[in-house]
Design a protein around this motif. Structure first.
Motif, PDB file in Angstrom:
ATOM      1  N   PHE A 157     -30.209 -11.386  -9.927  1.00 52.48           N
ATOM      2  CA  PHE A 157     -30.392 -10.765  -8.797  1.00 52.48           C
ATOM      3  C   PHE A 157     -30.605 -11.543  -7.602  1.00 52.48           C
ATOM      4  CE2 PHE A 157     -31.437  -6.885 -11.454  1.00 52.48           C
ATOM      5  CZ  PHE A 157     -31.028  -5.888 -10.428  1.00 52.48           C
ATOM      6  N   GLU A 158     -31.182 -12.692  -7.892  1.00 47.24           N
ATOM      7  CA  GLU A 158     -31.304 -13.617  -6.718  1.00 47.24           C
ATOM      8  C   GLU A 158     -30.214 -14.434  -6.530  1.00 47.24           C
ATOM      9  OE1 GLU A 158     -34.108 -14.619  -4.647  1.00 47.24           O
ATOM     10  OE2 GLU A 158     -34.826 -12.283  -5.427  1.00 47.24           O
ATOM     11  N   SER A 159     -29.463 -15.031  -7.418  1.00 47.29           N
ATOM     12  CA  SER A 159     -28.479 -15.890  -7.265  1.00 47.29           C
ATOM     13  C   SER A 159     -27.081 -15.291  -7.475  1.00 47.29           C
ATOM     14  CB  SER A 159     -28.749 -17.173  -7.991  1.00 47.29           C
ATOM     15  OG  SER A 159     -29.763 -17.546  -7.639  1.00 47.29           O
ATOM     16  N   GLY A 160     -26.787 -14.276  -8.358  1.00 44.39           N
ATOM     17  CA  GLY A 160     -25.849 -13.644  -8.537  1.00 44.39           C
ATOM     18  C   GLY A 160     -25.239 -14.259 -10.172  1.00 44.39           C
ATOM     19  N   ALA A 161     -24.417 -13.367 -10.720  1.00 42.02           N
ATOM     20  CA  ALA A 161     -23.662 -13.776 -11.998  1.00 42.02           C
ATOM     21  C   ALA A 161     -22.539 -14.315 -11.955  1.00 42.02           C
ATOM     22  CB  ALA A 161     -23.906 -12.703 -13.081  1.00 42.02           C
ATOM     23  N   SER A 162     -21.959 -15.199 -13.134  1.00 36.81           N
ATOM     24  CA  SER A 162     -20.651 -15.809 -12.960  1.00 36.81           C
ATOM     25  C   SER A 162     -19.635 -14.847 -13.111  1.00 36.81           C
ATOM     26  CB  SER A 162     -20.820 -16.899 -13.966  1.00 36.81           C
ATOM     27  OG  SER A 162     -20.940 -16.394 -15.234  1.00 36.81           O
ATOM     28  N   ARG A 163     -19.668 -13.739 -13.684  1.00 32.43           N
ATOM     29  CA  ARG A 163     -18.858 -12.755 -13.931  1.00 32.43           C
ATOM     30  C   ARG A 163     -19.341 -11.304 -13.703  1.00 32.43           C
ATOM     31  NH1 ARG A 163     -18.469 -10.906 -20.259  1.00 32.43           N
ATOM     32  NH2 ARG A 163     -20.621 -10.690 -20.651  1.00 32.43           N
ATOM     33  N   ARG A 164     -18.391 -10.389 -13.746  1.00 37.50           N
ATOM     34  CA  ARG A 164     -18.698  -9.021 -13.028  1.00 37.50           C
ATOM     35  C   ARG A 164     -17.579  -7.990 -13.726  1.00 37.50           C
ATOM     36  NH1 ARG A 164     -22.315  -6.914  -9.873  1.00 37.50           N
ATOM     37  NH2 ARG A 164     -21.852  -4.900  -8.689  1.00 37.50           N
TER      38      ARG A 164
END
Length: 381
Positions: A289-296
């Motif tokens: 949530f803070e830094s994002g994920a590598s995929r979506r």
């Protein structure tokens, strides 16, 4: 004769009715279920969008969660040890979408949680229901009683004429809004009704005692606006609505952030405060949530007419040899008269309008990343 490792398929309380109405029965999640009726998948899909479709979803798991203290708030706090959602804030008569997470932040299942005033009512996926019940018993038996409601059937009535069809059976559903839920009398039967569903359309899910399910469904099908709908159209409807299918679009390897389900995790569980975190995998999920994920997870619109099916590999261009993602659901969208899909891409390529390519039968087919839902939802809010 069954092989030693095979089990006989279970049947829902509506099995005989499906067969009598010409349902084509197939194995699904350990049950014998109708994939379509004589109208066919295309007409069933379009009928649900324009009128009202009736679905047998009795293979789903239904559970009651009661706090030993007798207070529903205590059951909600207990359940929050297993899900990242704010269950305490769900008032009586309402329900919320949630997920069971594991210690790596992956999803064990997704579910619906309703507050019935004195206990919580849970609906879980068919393929996961035994594991979900065991999970609840292993972690919450200290404070809660978990009851499997295996003596109940579950049906869904979906589409713009669902309200009028259900209202004709003597239940006051016109005042219900999206995600309202609770006990209701339907055709004189003691039911649990929620204004929700899995099609993107306005509609209802109705839990009814198994012995009375055929009576209720027969009464609904006497209305010419209502047609029985099989698994085929259920899948194409949920795909157009951009809704995840557990075990395909989300699973134990995907987090809520990777699955584009951030909207389902309330602020009270993810930022500061005494109730943030405290669920399995919280460290990983909150970091994303803070830094994002590598995929979506993204929506995909193939540029041609050919459907791009589950499992197709995705590439950044027509010539690259290294896949960058994979399609998790795909097919033809009858409401759009065009193919639609969803899948996972690197977050850097997840913006709407980005072009990627899918490998289909040795060819690279172009797709555009597209907003979901593909068909606007019509929930009554």
């Amino acid at each position: 004769m069954l092989a030693r490792d095979e089990s006989p398929l279970k049947r829902t309380p509506l099995h005989a009715l499906h067969v009598a109405r010409g349902g084509k029965m197939v194995p699904f999640a350990g049950y014998e279920m109708p994939v379509q009726f004589p109208a066919g998948v295309l007409k069933e899909h379009l009928h649900t969008r324009s009128s009202a479709g009736l679905f047998d979803v009795s293979h789903m798991g239904q559970l009651a969660l009661r706090a030993k203290s007798g207070k529903v708030e205590d059951a909600a706090r207990a359940l929050e040890r297993l899900v990242p959602q704010d269950i305490v804030a769900v008032p009586p008569g309402r329900q919320r979408y949630a997920q069971f997470t594991n210690h790596d932040g992956g999803l064990l299942d997704d579910l619906m949680v309703a507050n019935f005033g004195d206990h919580l009512f849970l609906v879980v996926n068919a393929a996961c229901k035994a594991e979900d019940e065991a999970h609840l018993r292993a972690h919450l038996s200290d404070s809660c009683v978990i009851d499997s409601l295996s003596d109940r059937a579950l049906i869904a009535l979906q589409g713009p004429k669902a309200e009028s069809a259900l209202a004709k059976l003597g239940t006051d559903v016109t005042a219900m809004r999206f995600m309202d839920a609770g006990p209701r009398q339907v055709a004189g039967l003691d039911c649990f009704v929620s204004r929700s569903g899995y099609t993107g359309e306005d509609g209802f899910e109705i839990s009814v005692p198994a012995a009375q399910a055929e009576t209720l469904v027969t009464a609904l099908l006497e209305n010419p606006d209502v047609l029985p709908i099989g698994l085929g159209a259920r899948d194409s409807l949920r795909l157009e609505a951009g809704l995840c299918l557990y075990g395909h679009d989300i699973d134990t390897t995907t987090t809520p952030v990777e699955g584009a389900l951030e909207w389902s995790v309330q602020k009270s569980r993810r930022t500061g405060g005494a109730r943030a975190g405290g669920f399995p995998g919280a460290d990983k999920i909150l970091a994303q949530f803070e830094s994002g994920a590598s995929r979506r997870r993204v929506g995909l619109r193939p540029e041609g007419r050919a459907p791009v099916r589950e499992g197709a590999l995705l590439f950044a261009d027509a010539a690259s040899s290294e896949p960058i993602g994979k399609v998790t659901s795909g097919g033809f969208g009858p409401g759009l008269n065009a193919p639609v899909a969803m899948g996972y891409l690197p977050t850097s390529l997840a913006a709407n309008g980005t072009q990627v390519f899918a490998e289909v039968r040795g060819q690279r087919l172009p797709l555009q990343v597209a907003a979901m839902p593909f068909v606007p939802n019509t929930y009554k809010r």
